[in-house]
Design a protein around this motif. Structure first.
Motif, mmCIF file in Angstrom:
data_model
loop_
_atom_site.group_PDB
_atom_site.id
_atom_site.type_symbol
_atom_site.label_atom_id
_atom_site.label_comp_id
_atom_site.label_asym_id
_atom_site.label_seq_id
_atom_site.Cartn_x
_atom_site.Cartn_y
_atom_site.Cartn_z
ATOM 1 N N ILE A 12 45.879 34.633 31.406
ATOM 2 C CA ILE A 12 46.809 35.769 31.343
ATOM 3 C C ILE A 12 47.544 35.825 30.007
ATOM 4 C CG2 ILE A 12 47.108 35.854 33.850
ATOM 5 C CD1 ILE A 12 49.953 34.650 33.343
ATOM 6 N N ILE A 13 47.765 34.652 29.390
ATOM 7 C CA ILE A 13 48.416 34.638 28.079
ATOM 8 C C ILE A 13 47.486 35.213 27.020
ATOM 9 C CG2 ILE A 13 49.134 33.073 26.210
ATOM 10 C CD1 ILE A 13 51.336 33.565 28.183
ATOM 11 N N LYS A 14 46.246 34.758 27.024
ATOM 12 C CA LYS A 14 45.305 35.191 25.993
ATOM 13 C C LYS A 14 44.888 36.647 26.171
ATOM 14 C CE LYS A 14 43.549 30.590 24.938
ATOM 15 N NZ LYS A 14 42.387 29.682 24.854
ATOM 16 N N LYS A 15 44.963 37.145 27.393
ATOM 17 C CA LYS A 15 44.590 38.530 27.662
ATOM 18 C C LYS A 15 45.646 39.510 27.160
ATOM 19 C CE LYS A 15 43.142 41.575 31.438
ATOM 20 N NZ LYS A 15 42.994 41.704 32.908
ATOM 21 N N SER A 16 46.895 39.080 27.083
ATOM 22 C CA SER A 16 47.990 39.954 26.672
ATOM 23 C C SER A 16 48.002 40.146 25.156
ATOM 24 C CB SER A 16 49.333 39.367 27.121
ATOM 25 O OG SER A 16 50.400 40.103 26.576
ATOM 26 N N TYR A 17 48.226 41.371 24.715
ATOM 27 C CA TYR A 17 48.305 41.626 23.271
ATOM 28 C C TYR A 17 49.545 40.985 22.654
ATOM 29 C CZ TYR A 17 51.859 45.296 23.991
ATOM 30 O OH TYR A 17 53.003 45.979 24.316
ATOM 31 N N LEU A 18 50.521 40.616 23.497
ATOM 32 C CA LEU A 18 51.743 40.000 22.986
ATOM 33 C C LEU A 18 51.483 38.653 22.319
ATOM 34 C CD1 LEU A 18 54.371 40.640 25.827
ATOM 35 C CD2 LEU A 18 54.050 41.914 23.708
ATOM 36 N N VAL A 19 50.376 38.011 22.657
ATOM 37 C CA VAL A 19 50.113 36.668 22.142
ATOM 38 C C VAL A 19 50.022 36.646 20.619
ATOM 39 C CG1 VAL A 19 47.579 36.760 22.265
ATOM 40 C CG2 VAL A 19 48.762 34.565 22.557
ATOM 41 N N SER A 20 49.712 37.770 20.000
ATOM 42 C CA SER A 20 49.576 37.795 18.543
ATOM 43 C C SER A 20 50.777 38.413 17.827
ATOM 44 C CB SER A 20 48.313 38.571 18.140
ATOM 45 O OG SER A 20 48.397 39.912 18.580
ATOM 46 N N ILE A 21 51.763 38.921 18.588
ATOM 47 C CA ILE A 21 52.903 39.572 17.935
ATOM 48 C C ILE A 21 54.265 39.079 18.435
ATOM 49 C CG2 ILE A 21 51.591 41.685 17.462
ATOM 50 C CD1 ILE A 21 53.113 42.991 19.811
ATOM 51 N N ASP A 22 54.298 38.426 19.581
ATOM 52 C CA ASP A 22 55.565 37.977 20.162
ATOM 53 C C ASP A 22 55.653 36.459 20.059
ATOM 54 O OD1 ASP A 22 57.715 37.226 21.744
ATOM 55 O OD2 ASP A 22 57.318 38.714 23.296
ATOM 56 N N PRO A 23 56.571 35.926 19.219
ATOM 57 C CA PRO A 23 56.647 34.464 19.049
ATOM 58 C C PRO A 23 56.911 33.710 20.340
ATOM 59 C CG PRO A 23 58.549 35.570 18.047
ATOM 60 C CD PRO A 23 57.564 36.640 18.386
ATOM 61 N N TRP A 24 57.576 34.346 21.313
ATOM 62 C CA TRP A 24 57.820 33.683 22.603
ATOM 63 C C TRP A 24 56.509 33.445 23.359
ATOM 64 C CZ3 TRP A 24 62.671 32.027 23.722
ATOM 65 C CH2 TRP A 24 63.734 32.614 23.045
ATOM 66 N N ILE A 25 55.575 34.383 23.236
ATOM 67 C CA ILE A 25 54.288 34.255 23.935
ATOM 68 C C ILE A 25 53.310 33.427 23.114
ATOM 69 C CG2 ILE A 25 52.366 35.534 24.955
ATOM 70 C CD1 ILE A 25 55.081 35.799 26.404
ATOM 71 N N THR A 26 53.321 33.607 21.795
ATOM 72 C CA THR A 26 52.475 32.779 20.929
ATOM 73 C C THR A 26 52.801 31.306 21.134
ATOM 74 O OG1 THR A 26 52.596 34.560 19.280
ATOM 75 C CG2 THR A 26 51.671 32.468 18.551
ATOM 76 N N SER A 27 54.086 31.013 21.243
ATOM 77 C CA SER A 27 54.524 29.635 21.465
ATOM 78 C C SER A 27 53.950 29.067 22.756
ATOM 79 C CB SER A 27 56.058 29.597 21.512
ATOM 80 O OG SER A 27 56.520 28.322 21.876
ATOM 81 N N VAL A 28 53.934 29.886 23.812
ATOM 82 C CA VAL A 28 53.394 29.430 25.101
ATOM 83 C C VAL A 28 51.913 29.100 24.968
ATOM 84 C CG1 VAL A 28 52.878 30.113 27.467
ATOM 85 C CG2 VAL A 28 55.095 30.678 26.477
ATOM 86 N N GLU A 29 51.152 29.960 24.281
ATOM 87 C CA GLU A 29 49.713 29.718 24.130
ATOM 88 C C GLU A 29 49.449 28.436 23.367
ATOM 89 O OE1 GLU A 29 45.664 29.727 22.620
ATOM 90 O OE2 GLU A 29 47.504 29.702 21.426
ATOM 91 N N ILE A 30 50.185 28.224 22.265
ATOM 92 C CA ILE A 30 49.988 27.012 21.465
ATOM 93 C C ILE A 30 50.378 25.768 22.268
ATOM 94 C CG2 ILE A 30 50.739 25.774 19.391
ATOM 95 C CD1 ILE A 30 51.160 28.531 18.074
ATOM 96 N N ALA A 31 51.492 25.852 22.984
ATOM 97 C CA ALA A 31 51.956 24.710 23.785
ATOM 98 C C ALA A 31 50.966 24.370 24.890
ATOM 99 C CB ALA A 31 53.328 25.010 24.375
ATOM 100 N N LEU A 32 50.433 25.404 25.549
ATOM 101 C CA LEU A 32 49.482 25.171 26.641
ATOM 102 C C LEU A 32 48.202 24.516 26.145
ATOM 103 C CD1 LEU A 32 49.585 28.326 28.969
ATOM 104 C CD2 LEU A 32 50.167 25.975 29.564
ATOM 105 N N THR A 33 47.637 25.052 25.071
ATOM 106 C CA THR A 33 46.391 24.489 24.562
ATOM 107 C C THR A 33 46.603 23.061 24.073
ATOM 108 O OG1 THR A 33 46.848 25.573 22.431
ATOM 109 C CG2 THR A 33 45.352 26.703 23.932
#
Length: 367
Positions: free
Chosen positions: A75-96
């Motif tokens: 759900i994180i990678k599917k959202s366009y926010l992952v590339s523009i919202d630092p709050w969501i980008t942070s979640v993706e990096i932390a999860l991986t």
């Protein structure tokens, strides 16, 4: 709790497309252990608002709670926010990072940090996540830079992570804003300062704030049982947590350990028997083995208890897990001293010496 669920049901009937209401009702379902209903509500919330920051971050926490890591990442990678919202980008990096995967958005995260398009508060978690990644990669100098930047205007998550890194990279935390929820950070801060009563008080606040966070309940029950010997509190914390996280081996072990130390031996034996030892990690297996050793001593099976503790300590030594060695030796020695005073005192002396070396105050206070 049921009243809140009833109220939210009425709101959902009135506003069926309000994703926040769906996420809120999922939260309360999770608290009372109705995981299937909670999952359905989270799924509805995500389908209604797949690009809502609050919904995404809340959903990720829930999916991780129920062990659906792939769903959280999806759900994180599917959202366009992952590339523009630092709050969501942070979640993706932390999860991986957490699950040993390679982030596709690490470079994007660096770009967001240098873009000057966001406030220090909005970049706080992203700075902290990348700083932690650098620390885990062995680059303390780079880690310090990012962690220092994250502390310019931090939230609770950042302060908590900084408290964890503090002993390793020596970063002074000079900015402690008056945040509404600092319970996790304060729990760890007081614990490091050996202020165990204050740490437990903050842990109880943390549990109230995040009732289905197993880390909060595990840490809280450890502080209550091992640090303060408040076994009733430890039992209460563990039992309540197991409603939302049934089958969690750490919580079950903590409950059994506290029950045994509280003199409720048969209950402890019954509780720990609920763990399927074939489905836990090697570390959990030997933590549970040590607790079984304590139970064996208390039911008159000292030889078996001696062997179980011996097996556990041997495993901890092979893995250089010195803190757990000291703790296991203490409870082993206390149990053995009633059977063989000389041997028990030898084990306790070993525990005390190692605890002094590690400054393991929660054990040193017992001597």
């Amino acid at each position: 709790m049921l009243t809140k669920i009833s109220t939210l049901k009425k709101r959902i009937i009135q506003f069926p497309y309000n994703s926040i209401n769906w996420m809120d009702i999922a939260f309360y379902y999770a608290i009372i252990g109705q995981i299937r209903k909670a999952k359905r509500s989270v799924d509805v919330a995500v389908s209604l608002s797949p690009n809502n920051r609050f919904v995404l971050r809340s959903a990720v926490r829930f999916y991780l709670h129920i062990g659906e890591v792939d769903k959280a990442l999806y759900i994180i990678k599917k959202s366009y926010l992952v590339s523009i919202d630092p709050w969501i980008t942070s979640v993706e990096i932390a999860l991986t990072q957490r699950f040993g995967l390679k982030s596709k958005y690490y470079k994007k995260g660096i770009q967001l940090l240098t873009s000057r398009n966001y406030s220090n508060f909005c970049l706080s978690e992203l700075n902290c996540t990348i700083g932690t990644l650098q620390y885990n990669s062995g680059s303390n100098r780079k880690a310090k830079k990012y962690i220092v930047d994250s502390l310019i205007d931090p939230n609770e998550n950042v302060l908590t992570q900084a408290e964890w890194l503090l002993p390793n990279i020596n970063i002074p935390i000079t900015n402690r804003p008056n945040l509404k929820f600092l319970s996790e950070a304060n729990t760890r801060k007081y614990f490091l300062e050996s202020k165990f009563k204050e740490s437990l008080s903050s842990a109880l606040d943390w549990i109230k704030f995040q009732p289905f966070c197993t880390g909060a309940s595990s840490f809280g029950s450890y502080i209550a049982s091992v640090c303060l010997e408040e076994y009733g509190t430890a039992i209460d914390i563990s039992k309540k947590a197991l409603i939302t996280s049934p089958g969690d081996p750490t919580l079950i072990n903590n409950l059994a350990h506290a029950l045994c130390l509280d003199g409720q031996i048969s209950e402890a034996s019954e509780v720990i028997g609920n763990i399927d030892i074939t489905k836990v990690t090697p570390l959990d297996k030997y933590i549970i083995t040590a607790t079984n050793g304590l139970i064996c001593y208390n039911i008159g099976e000292a030889e078996k208890g001696f062997q179980l503790y011996s097996d556990s300590v041997e495993f901890f030594k092979k893995n250089n897990d010195r803190g757990r060695i000291a703790i296991a030796l203490y409870y082993w020695g206390k149990a053995e001293i009633h059977c063989d005073k000389t041997r028990g005192e030898k084990i306790l002396n070993e525990s005390e010496a190692l605890s002094k070396e590690l400054n393991l105050v929660e054990i040193l206070n017992k001597f």
